[in-house]
Design an enzyme around this catalytic site. Structure first.
Site, PDB file in Angstrom:
ATOM      1  CG  ASN A  25      30.379  32.276  99.755  1.00  0.00           C
ATOM      2  OD1 ASN A  25      31.425  32.878  99.929  1.00  0.00           O
ATOM      3  ND2 ASN A  25      29.443  32.696  98.916  1.00  0.00           N
ATOM      4  CE  LYS A  32      26.023  35.108 102.109  1.00  0.00           C
ATOM      5  NZ  LYS A  32      25.767  35.736 100.780  1.00  0.00           N
ATOM      6  NE  ARG A 103      32.308  33.482  95.665  1.00  0.00           N
ATOM      7  CZ  ARG A 103      31.890  34.678  96.013  1.00  0.00           C
ATOM      8  NH1 ARG A 103      31.642  34.957  97.277  1.00  0.00           N
ATOM      9  NH2 ARG A 103      31.733  35.622  95.107  1.00  0.00           N
ATOM     10  CG  ASP A 159      33.386  33.681  92.227  1.00  0.00           C
ATOM     11  OD1 ASP A 159      32.878  32.583  92.495  1.00  0.00           O
ATOM     12  OD2 ASP A 159      33.028  34.745  92.771  1.00  0.00           O
ATOM     13  CG  HIS A 219      25.649  37.763  89.592  1.00  0.00           C
ATOM     14  ND1 HIS A 219      25.614  36.516  90.176  1.00  0.00           N
ATOM     15  CD2 HIS A 219      25.858  38.644  90.607  1.00  0.00           C
ATOM     16  CE1 HIS A 219      25.793  36.634  91.488  1.00  0.00           C
ATOM     17  NE2 HIS A 219      25.947  37.919  91.772  1.00  0.00           N
ATOM     18  CG  LEU A 220      21.568  42.335  86.968  1.00  0.00           C
ATOM     19  CD1 LEU A 220      20.322  42.877  86.292  1.00  0.00           C
ATOM     20  CD2 LEU A 220      22.788  43.170  86.600  1.00  0.00           C
ATOM     21  NE  ARG A 295      16.386  44.345  99.299  1.00  0.00           N
ATOM     22  CZ  ARG A 295      16.695  43.471 100.241  1.00  0.00           C
ATOM     23  NH1 ARG A 295      15.863  42.485 100.525  1.00  0.00           N
ATOM     24  NH2 ARG A 295      17.833  43.582 100.920  1.00  0.00           N
TER      25      ARG A 295
END
Length: 326
Positions: A25, A32, A103, A159, A219-220, A295
């Site tokens: 990816n 990745k 991807r 995607d 998908h968050l 976060r």
């Protein structure tokens, strides 16, 4: 890595025990990867990691997770993606790899399933780059480097592919039809590999066949989207022509009046590129409260910091709004 690797098995000849598949990816500054080994009729992940900070002078690092005795985390020199891939192949000898999966964010209307990569596929992906300028060029680079270095079949998973089952009334925009015919302007949707993976896992957990499963998948994350699934097929999704449409995201604005970018350009003297950068890179949670990581925003919300509270309320409201519609 949100990546359903079973597509590789469907594209390749029958795989033998012990053979390995590499999944890449590629992003603008990171690469990745994950390695899967054929074990009986299943694929078992045996290694994964990331080379990040590519092209930077102070933030480059390489992290590899294999067996407990084969873990690496170190600062390295990563001038380009070729060096990043070389480090990966030092940790995972390329002679063990029988196929590489990539991807790719945008496949346009051309691709509705995983596809073995050839020069024609590369041209199609390149043509779609104008619709995903923050992603496709780097996906292409990852493919090109991998083709040079690893002499085995390469496969692209898109995607956009999972969303190709949307009906025309869901994917068309109310613009002159000629813009669809001549310029392929329509809703495509993204995060399809993630939505498809969640569909499969949820169907298994519910004891249902995929074709009899109805879901709303969320998908968050920094990039966020939702997908309405009926009988195992996507019937609508929140992202559109590009990944900008839909939910409030880390740095993307999501839905807004289409006159806003025109106002920025015509009245506030933004260039088209400045407006594009504003909507994609400096909006969303970051634009409201100065924080792009969920976060951090949630921590600010707990502390009742006014702008963090506003950003979280906007994010949740937009998500609930689409959830209710679906």
């Amino acid at each position: 890595m949100d990546f359903d690797v079973t597509f590789l098995k469907s594209c390749m000849a029958p795989l033998g025990l012990g053979q390995k598949l590499l999944v890449l990816n590629a992003g603008s500054s990171s690469l990745k990867y994950a390695v899967f080994k054929v074990a009986n009729s299943a694929l078992k992940r045996v290694a994964h990691g990331i080379a990040e900070g590519i092209g930077t002078s102070t933030q480059a690092s390489f992290k590899h997770n294999g067996t407990p005795l084969a873990k690496t985390s170190k600062d390295v020199d990563l001038p380009d993606h070729r060096r990043a891939l070389a480090l990966i192949l030092e940790a995972i000898p390329k002679n063990d790899i029988v196929a590489v999966g990539h991807r790719v964010v945008h496949g346009g209307e051309k691709f509705c399933e995983a596809t073995v990569i050839d020069d024609d596929v590369l041209r199609e992906v390149s043509d779609a780059s104008s619709l995903a300028p923050m992603h496709n060029p780097w996906n292409l680079l990852g493919i090109e480097v991998s083709r040079e270095v690893i002499g085995c079949p390469q496969v692209a998973v898109f995607d956009t592919a999972f969303h190709q089952t949307m009906p025309p009334y869901a994917y068309m925009y109310a613009l002159p039809y000629s813009l669809y015919e001549n310029a392929s302007i329509r809703k495509y949707g993204f995060h399809g590999t993630s939505h498809q993976y969640v569909l499969g896992e949820a169907a298994a957990a519910l004891g249902k066949g995929i074709n009899e499963t109805n879901l709303i998948v969320c998908h968050l994350g920094s990039g966020a989207s939702m997908c309405a699934i009926r009988d195992g097929k996507c019937i609508d999704t929140t992202m559109g022509l590009t990944p900008l449409e839909g939910l409030v995201m880390g740095t993307r604005c999501g839905d807004l009046d289409p006159a806003v970018p025109l106002h920025l350009i015509n009245q506030l003297d933004y260039t088209a590129q400045e407006a594009t950068d504003l909507l994609n890179k400096h909006s969303g949670l970051l634009g409201i409260c100065g924080l792009s990581d969920n976060r951090d925003v949630e921590a600010g919300y707990q502390e009742q910091e006014p702008l963090a509270v506003l950003a979280k309320q906007m994010q949740v409201y937009r998500t609930r709004k689409h959830l209710g519609a679906y």
